[in-house]
Scaffold this active site. Structure first.
Site, PDB file in Angstrom:
ATOM      1  N   SER A  41      -7.315   2.096  -3.874  1.00  0.00           N
ATOM      2  CA  SER A  41      -6.036   2.580  -3.351  1.00  0.00           C
ATOM      3  C   SER A  41      -5.156   3.089  -4.483  1.00  0.00           C
ATOM      4  O   SER A  41      -4.184   3.808  -4.233  1.00  0.00           O
ATOM      5  CB  SER A  41      -5.298   1.461  -2.617  1.00  0.00           C
ATOM      6  OG  SER A  41      -5.947   1.110  -1.428  1.00  0.00           O
ATOM      7  N   ASP A  84       1.178   4.117  -3.138  1.00  0.00           N
ATOM      8  CA  ASP A  84       0.899   5.545  -2.994  1.00  0.00           C
ATOM      9  C   ASP A  84       2.110   6.397  -3.367  1.00  0.00           C
ATOM     10  O   ASP A  84       1.992   7.363  -4.130  1.00  0.00           O
ATOM     11  CB  ASP A  84       0.494   5.853  -1.551  1.00  0.00           C
ATOM     12  CG  ASP A  84      -0.902   5.347  -1.213  1.00  0.00           C
ATOM     13  OD1 ASP A  84      -1.671   5.091  -2.129  1.00  0.00           O
ATOM     14  OD2 ASP A  84      -1.204   5.204  -0.013  1.00  0.00           O
ATOM     15  N   GLU A  94       0.833  -1.198   0.000  1.00  0.00           N
ATOM     16  CA  GLU A  94       0.000   0.000   0.000  1.00  0.00           C
ATOM     17  C   GLU A  94       0.874   1.256   0.000  1.00  0.00           C
ATOM     18  O   GLU A  94       0.665   2.179  -0.790  1.00  0.00           O
ATOM     19  CB  GLU A  94      -0.901  -0.005   1.232  1.00  0.00           C
ATOM     20  CG  GLU A  94      -1.755   1.226   1.409  1.00  0.00           C
ATOM     21  CD  GLU A  94      -2.837   1.340   0.360  1.00  0.00           C
ATOM     22  OE1 GLU A  94      -3.758   0.524   0.373  1.00  0.00           O
ATOM     23  OE2 GLU A  94      -2.752   2.240  -0.487  1.00  0.00           O
TER      24      GLU A  94
END
Length: 606
Positions: A521, A306, A302
């Protein structure tokens, strides 16, 4: 953070309190402040050690939140003369600070329970008190009983289902957590969904290197998403940030996630070579012991997603990495302070007390959980903190979720009736954040992936009523679907997502090798990056950053978005909300076109 004295002191306190009252023999002036049923998939497995420490966040009733809300709407409404005239931090604190009576009553209550306020953390506006106490003392303080609860996936939390206060304090305290909130913000590894790589990596790199590739078909292979494709698809490819020293963007890591800058450098070498030096230039901020990239910690998929997505889109705009501690599973260490995963409050309370000039004006967050895992008081209080940031010119983007209208096994209410229902997500359901859904392919459709069950999240809040700025768009959509899904969702609730972007098969470098991932995400940092570039263009012309986006988006900004009219947010073992002309509950207003956004805002592109 207030950590009471060591073992002897906390034991003496607990014994002293037990002599005056117990949860089984409550004090006469205590009444229940809040009850919240245990969400499905959680089970009570026993009692915590009475000396296990929890960090309580005690929210005090703001003196004038209504005025803050009024000002927020004015400075965020493009038709209002005050549009863009965001509040200062001091003005926000003045609205949020409690009345002196509230603060004095809560302080006296703590003192009466042998808790010394001088050891507690009180934020600048005095509307939050943070205190770390053993479970036994908290049980006396709140006239309750904590238990250890375990989720089907093994996560453990120390929680209660009901807590009380003296009647005189009910109107002065908004929420106290951790008590009844079972929010997990999705365990790491579950917010993005891993899939096999469907593209030739060498070919993807070759396309990224092709400087003369100007068409979407030439720049994109939708089986392996790259920054070159995203920049071409959303029309930022020709824009060079003009004032990067006066603009910045941030994203959040929770649950032990670490963004590995070495991986980011490799990613950029392959897909954005001119930005390679930015990999190590980002500012890392650790909150409450949050994980930190020290060169040895294993990366999180994750966090890497990002960081790599944002760096690939906004270079040379500075990037800040917030990492907040507080991670399940619960470990029965008697004296180690834990907040057992109350991530949003911990992060928000930190951010609200920072110098406003140091806070990036766009922040992306790719975490969430079912709205019903938290009590309404918690959701409302946290949402109000988001409003406070929006009033200061900060845009907050949250992913809409990865399981359509609800994962098949989760669509059961915890209201005591165990009804089948769609499951809205929080914080995506908060009206003071911009919720980002996911698309795939070209022309873009609502994202789904049969390999891993990913479907772009959507829904209607059960806690937040539909705001006025959203009424026309949402009611038109509801008219178009009629009685479909009747009884499965709240027809008067705040609807989401607000907009969308690609969320399918992003290429991510992780621990030295390339991976392919799905999820909103992916789309949240993508949209956040685009609006960070919008802020750059605004600031370059001496204008204010966007701030809270939603009133602008629903009033005029939607004209700059490409409508997504195909696909559906299936879930709960059946069909879900479908895409359609205009706003819909599967894709919002669709996907952004950067140059059209600048046109709508009246901003020139140099």
């Amino acid at each position: 953070m207030c950590i009471r004295s060591l073992v002897l002191a906390t034991t003496v306190t607990a014994v002293a309190l037990s002599a005056s009252a117990t949860p089984l023999n409550p004090r006469f002036d205590y009444t229940v402040k809040e009850s919240h049923n245990v969400p499905p998939q959680w089970s009570n497995i026993g009692n915590p050690d009475p000396l296990h420490h929890l960090t309580l966040n005690i929210g005090l009733q703001p003196n004038d939140f209504e005025s803050l809300e009024h000002h927020l709407h004015q400075v965020s409404d493009p038709s209002h003369p005050r549009y863009g005239q965001h509040l200062t931090q001091e003005q926000v604190h003045d609205f949020l600070k409690p009345a002196d009576e509230t603060f004095d009553l809560v302080r006296a209550w703590l003192v009466d329970n042998s808790i010394d306020p001088s050891f507690c953390n009180i934020n600048t506006a005095r509307d939050w008190i943070t205190v770390t106490l053993p479970v036994a003392t908290i049980e006396q303080l709140l006239d309750t009983k904590y238990s250890v609860y375990e989720h089907q996936d093994g996560t453990r939390l120390v929680r209660t289902t009901s807590w009380s206060l003296p009647q005189a304090l009910h109107e002065h305290i908004t929420t106290i957590q951790p008590t009844t909130a079972f929010l997990r913000a999705n365990p790491k590894g579950k917010t993005v969904l891993d899939v096999p790589i469907d593209v030739d990596l060498a070919q993807a790199v070759k396309v990224a290197d092709a400087a003369n590739t100007t068409t979407i078909r030439g720049a994109c292979n939708f089986g392996g998403m790259t920054p070159k494709c995203l920049r071409t698809l959303y029309n930022t490819i020709n824009y060079k940030p003009q004032v990067p020293n006066n603009n910045s963007i941030a994203f959040n890591n929770f649950l032990g996630e670490v963004s590995n800058r070495s991986d980011a450098r490799t990613f950029l070498q392959n897909f954005r070579p001119d930005a390679v030096d930015s990999a190590y230039a980002g500012t890392q901020i650790s909150i409450n012991g949050g994980a930190y990239d020290n060169g040895t910690a294993p990366a999180g998929i994750e966090g890497n997603l990002d960081l790599e997505t944002i760096l690939g889109l906004v270079y040379p705009t500075p990037v800040t990495l917030y990492t907040t501690g507080g991670e399940p599973p619960f470990n029965a260490d008697k004296f180690t302070p834990t907040n057992t995963n109350e991530p949003y409050l911990t992060w928000l309370l930190f951010l609200r007390d920072q110098d406003l000039s140091t806070i990036p004006k766009v922040i992306s967050t790719s975490y969430g959980d079912h709205e019903q895992t938290v009590p309404p008081s918690y959701a409302k209080t946290v949402c109000n903190q988001f409003a406070a940031l929006g009033a200061q010119g900060i845009s907050l983007f949250f992913s809409s979720g990865d399981f359509g209208v609800g994962a098949n096994s989760s669509c059961v209410t915890n209201d005591g009736k165990n009804r089948t229902a769609f499951m809205p997500s929080f914080p995506a359901s908060c009206p003071y954040v911009t919720s980002v859904g996911g698309t795939m392919g070209y022309p873009e459709v609502v994202a789904y992936d049969t390999r891993n069950g990913f479907v772009s999240g959507s829904g209607f809040s059960n806690y937040f009523q539909r705001p006025k700025w959203q009424s026309t768009a949402v009611e038109d959509y509801l008219d178009s679907i009629g009685d479909q899904f009747q009884g499965l969702y709240n027809t008067s609730g705040r609807a989401y997502p607000d907009l969308s972007a690609q969320a399918y098969r992003y290429l991510v470098w992780l621990n030295g090798s390339v991976r392919s991932v799905d999820g909103t995400s992916c789309s949240a940092p993508t949209v956040a990056s685009i609006f960070s570039l919008v802020n750059d263009a605004l600031v370059a012309e001496g204008k204010s950053p966007m701030g809270w986006l939603n009133p602008w988006l629903y009033q005029s900004g939607f004209e700059a978005f490409t409508d997504v009219v195909n696909g559906s947010s299936i879930g709960c073992n059946g069909p879900g909300f479908g895409a359609s002309d205009g706003w819909d509950a599967a894709s919002g207003f669709g996907t952004p076109d950067f140059e059209k956004i600048l046109d709508v805002l009246g901003v020139g592109v140099s």
